[in-house]
Design a protein around this motif. Sequence first.
Motif, PDB file in Angstrom:
ATOM      1  N   PHE B  22       0.829  -1.199   0.000  1.00  0.00           N
ATOM      2  CA  PHE B  22       0.000   0.000   0.000  1.00  0.00           C
ATOM      3  C   PHE B  22       0.864   1.250   0.000  1.00  0.00           C
ATOM      4  O   PHE B  22       1.700   1.441   0.877  1.00  0.00           O
ATOM      5  CB  PHE B  22      -0.918  -0.041   1.231  1.00  0.00           C
ATOM      6  N   PRO B  43      -8.972  14.458   3.387  1.00  0.00           N
ATOM      7  CA  PRO B  43      -9.809  13.427   4.002  1.00  0.00           C
ATOM      8  C   PRO B  43      -9.007  12.465   4.882  1.00  0.00           C
ATOM      9  O   PRO B  43      -7.787  12.368   4.758  1.00  0.00           O
ATOM     10  CB  PRO B  43     -10.399  12.670   2.807  1.00  0.00           C
ATOM     11  N   GLY B  45      -7.220   9.348   6.171  1.00  0.00           N
ATOM     12  CA  GLY B  45      -6.478   8.310   5.457  1.00  0.00           C
ATOM     13  C   GLY B  45      -5.711   8.821   4.255  1.00  0.00           C
ATOM     14  O   GLY B  45      -5.112   8.050   3.516  1.00  0.00           O
ATOM     15  N   SER B  49      -0.897  12.682   8.346  1.00  0.00           N
ATOM     16  CA  SER B  49      -0.048  12.361   9.497  1.00  0.00           C
ATOM     17  C   SER B  49       1.268  11.760   9.035  1.00  0.00           C
ATOM     18  O   SER B  49       2.341  12.127   9.527  1.00  0.00           O
ATOM     19  CB  SER B  49      -0.744  11.361  10.417  1.00  0.00           C
ATOM     20  N   THR B  50       1.171  10.847   8.094  1.00  0.00           N
ATOM     21  CA  THR B  50       2.374  10.187   7.600  1.00  0.00           C
ATOM     22  C   THR B  50       3.353  11.221   7.054  1.00  0.00           C
ATOM     23  O   THR B  50       4.546  11.168   7.334  1.00  0.00           O
ATOM     24  CB  THR B  50       2.000   9.177   6.498  1.00  0.00           C
ATOM     25  N   GLU B 170      -3.230  17.408  14.107  1.00  0.00           N
ATOM     26  CA  GLU B 170      -4.585  17.547  14.638  1.00  0.00           C
ATOM     27  C   GLU B 170      -4.582  17.808  16.149  1.00  0.00           C
ATOM     28  O   GLU B 170      -5.156  17.045  16.927  1.00  0.00           O
ATOM     29  CB  GLU B 170      -5.396  16.278  14.321  1.00  0.00           C
TER      30      GLU B 170
END
Lengths: 246, 250
Positions: B22, B43, B45, B49-50, B170
Amino acid sequence: MKRFFLVPVLALLLSGCSSNWGWYVVNPSTKAGWTNLSFLLSGLKYTVALSLTAIVISVTLGLLVALPGLSSNRWLRGASRGYVELVRAVPILVMILWVYYGLPQLTGLTIGVFWAGVIALALSDSAFEAEIFRAGIQSIAKGQYEAAYSVSLGYGDTMRYVILPQAIRRILPALGNQLVYMLKMSSLVSVIGMQELTRKANELVVTEYRPLEIYTILVLEYLALILVVSAGVRWLERRMQTDERA
Amino acid sequence: MDTAHEAPIITFSGVSKFYGDFQVLKNIDFSARAGERIVICGPSGSGKSTLIRCINGLEAHQSGTITVDGIRLGADAASTRKVRSEVGMVFQQFNLFPHLTVIENLMLGPVRARGMSRPAARDLAMRYLNRVRIPEQAEKYPRQLSGGQQQRVAIARSLCMEPRIMLFDEPTSALDPEMINEVLDVMVELAGTGMTMIVVTHEMGFARKVADRMVFMDHGEIVEVAPPAEFFTAPKSRRCQDFLQKILNH
Ligand SMILES: Nc1ncnc2c1ncn2[C@@H]1O[C@H](COP(=O)(O)OP(=O)(O)OP(=O)(O)O)[C@@H](O)[C@H]1O
Ligand SMILES: [Mg+2]
């Protein structure tokens, strides 16, 4: 407190409900009885010294085995796993015999009974300590590592100042159990001649022929020792938790 | 101040990251100048963050290069630590150290990573606790504080490292609504000091007020980059329009 119901039970047991008791053998008001009793009690310091030394070594060793077990390197993980599986499979009595009689032949060094006992107990216990540490460390959230790394701490400092202090609080009850277990298992070191509680009792039984009374005293000695340890561990647990909760 | 000619403090070039098969980040090219304030949205996912966790090496990337303050990430452990001493990070879940008091939380990095003396670290920590307006909580444990206070402690903890860059993932998402503003206020104030800030948030009021550029991500790609005025009034891509519709009209 639940354990106080033991007192009447023991009192009943000891109160001459049978004519077979011969408490004179350890009656401290007679000269012979006092000598016998202090002979039995003189094993206490060896049991305590043996167990405490062994637990300190086994906790250290357990941690040193647990840490590579949590590594992302599979060779390190394999080595840790292998150690735990191997050591855990050896019965403690067998370990004591192997260390005392076997190890000197292997290394050419003779070891006294005390250190043979310490090494055997510490080795045996270290596998369990490693498993306890592994579970404790794994229970700490990933965010704690990330926060520590984010303030530029390295792996060593992260473990020492962030992860282990939290993990140890969580595993304290399990570590306390291991100490109790260690105190009991130290009785096996009597087979190689260590003058601890059990050995003293065995020797006295041979000369006095009163196994019932002498072994009952032995039971009470372990009971007292372990109640003290449990109370100590509880106290430590409470103290460490008020730290965090307040 | 004309910063257009300054070398960027953060550069991603051709960065890809995979979890197994993935692909979480797809060939990311992106840079930020010193003092710039960037808000990332997109959105769930989409890889926000990554992306920011790659900036301080909490996530490793598989291809491309990331350079932070002239240091290339992923080369060795020492350079990663060097980068981390320049980059502060604030998490959604605060991640305070529960076994340490507030002041000890703040002092740990300065004492252990920067080698400061304890008294100097204590002074520094008190200064930043004052700045996030909770000096009176210094001797308490994190769980005795409200969420908003905990997050402000977390911000102060990062600032004690005196970083050049602050990352926020966040930071207000785990807070009760009445506590969001006390945290945003601290962040707005920080933006006023010229700190380079990369903020993942859906607080669009904050973004409008503070951001120099908005970054919109979707499916591991940076889809759109624009100043807020343009971003909110005239988003170019369809995906960005849909996203803004959803979060602005809920
Ligand atoms: N450790 C992991 N292993 C496998 N997949 C992961 C892992 N971490 C994240 N992912 C996947 O990578 C993708 C991007 O995750 P990321 O957390 O960066 O998204 P995000 O934009 O921050 O989302 P959110 O708004 O929900 O926080 C998601 O599809 C997620 O499921
Ligand atoms: Mg996220």
